[in-house]
Enzyme design. Structure first.
Site, mmCIF file in Angstrom:
data_model
loop_
_atom_site.group_PDB
_atom_site.id
_atom_site.type_symbol
_atom_site.label_atom_id
_atom_site.label_comp_id
_atom_site.label_asym_id
_atom_site.label_seq_id
_atom_site.Cartn_x
_atom_site.Cartn_y
_atom_site.Cartn_z
ATOM 1 N N SER A 205 12.514 -11.254 9.006
ATOM 2 C CA SER A 205 12.465 -10.044 9.818
ATOM 3 C C SER A 205 11.963 -10.384 11.209
ATOM 4 O O SER A 205 11.137 -11.301 11.380
ATOM 5 C CB SER A 205 11.539 -8.992 9.210
ATOM 6 O OG SER A 205 11.384 -7.881 10.085
ATOM 7 N N TYR B 158 3.515 -6.421 5.478
ATOM 8 C CA TYR B 158 4.952 -6.710 5.349
ATOM 9 C C TYR B 158 5.344 -7.862 6.264
ATOM 10 O O TYR B 158 6.056 -8.781 5.847
ATOM 11 C CB TYR B 158 5.757 -5.458 5.690
ATOM 12 C CG TYR B 158 7.248 -5.686 5.743
ATOM 13 C CD1 TYR B 158 8.007 -5.683 4.568
ATOM 14 C CD2 TYR B 158 7.905 -5.886 6.957
ATOM 15 C CE1 TYR B 158 9.382 -5.889 4.615
ATOM 16 C CE2 TYR B 158 9.272 -6.093 7.004
ATOM 17 C CZ TYR B 158 10.012 -6.095 5.839
ATOM 18 O OH TYR B 158 11.368 -6.297 5.872
#
Length: 254
Positions: free
Chosen positions: A145, A158
């Protein structure tokens, strides 16, 4: 249709929606026999039916990747059985996203996010990569990500798991590449399923970027097809940014 993955088999985790679904559909459109995997049999069946309606090959294998080695091994075994004994391409896509600030994150949440986002793909890769090597090779694609490398004030937990996956990508490339298994990653930017005519609050995060807009799951799927296919045969251990330039160019606020 180019059929770049004709004759190959693929397991895509978390492929009942969004990016995972787009990857499964793209692989099938390129000729691969795909195992769609996730927790919802209803959504999985919908994806499989859609692929088959277009002439592709797909099956659903339910899996709750809770981070236990047993769950990951079970999925590897069941998927390989459905795919005729082998998995040529593995996409580690499944993950969960809690957006809490650090001080608001409790220990059970911490453990759960690392279990799903890191432990599950770790043990799934441990189960699949050696079999790929024994069969003559394969490709593994991890999902990172953009927030793994560009800090934002929420979602630190995350972000750290995606940083772990990008690190594992490089380590696994070194470990399994000499045995014929290529390992790479895709780092998506701000990606959402398209909703015609509807604005989304996340659009502001792409203001001033080279692309100037949100990405769609298809953009990630196209990158996955490339990393799974022969065109990327000399590509090992990279993190391919598919983020509209969010992490590579200075963002100039308008």
């Amino acid at each position: 249709m180019s059929m770049r993955l004709e004759g190959r088999t693929a397991l895509v985790t978390g492929s009942t929606s969004n990016i995972g679904r787009a990857i499964a559909e793209a692989f099938a459109a390129e000729g691969a026999h795909v195992v769609v995997s996730g927790r919802s049999a209803e959504r999985g069946t919908e994806v499989v039916d859609g692929i088959r309606a277009l002439g592709g090959r797909a099956d659903f294998v339910r899996a709750d990747l809770d981070g236990s080695a047993a769950a990951s091994r079970r999925l590897a075994q069941e998927a390989a059985q459905v795919l005729g004994g082998r998995i040529d391409v593995l996409v580690n896509n499944a993950g969960i996203y809690p957006g809490d600030a650090t001080a608001a994150t409790d220990e059970p949440t911490f453990d759960l996010v690392y279990a799903v986002n890191v432990k599950a793909p770790f043990f799934l890769t441990a189960a699949v990569a050696p079999a790929m090597a024994e069969a003559g090779g394969g490709a593994i694609i991890n999902l990172g990500s953009w927030v793994a490398r560009l800090g934002i004030p929420v979602g630190a937990l995350y972000s750290s798991t995606k940083g772990a996956m990008e690190t594992l990508t490089r380590a696994w490339a070194a470990e399994f590449g000499p045995r014929g298994v290529r390992v790479n990653a895709i780092s998506p930017g701000v990606v959402l399923e398209p909703a015609p005519g509807e604005a989304h609050p996340a659009e502001v995060m792409m203001n001033g970027t080279p692309a100037g807009r949100l990405g769609t799951p298809d953009a990630i799927a196209n990158a996955a097809v490339y990393l799974a296919g022969d065109e990327s045969a000399f590509v090992h251990g990279i993190v391919l940014d598919v983020d509209g330039g969010r992490t590579t160019a200075a963002v100039i606020a308008a």
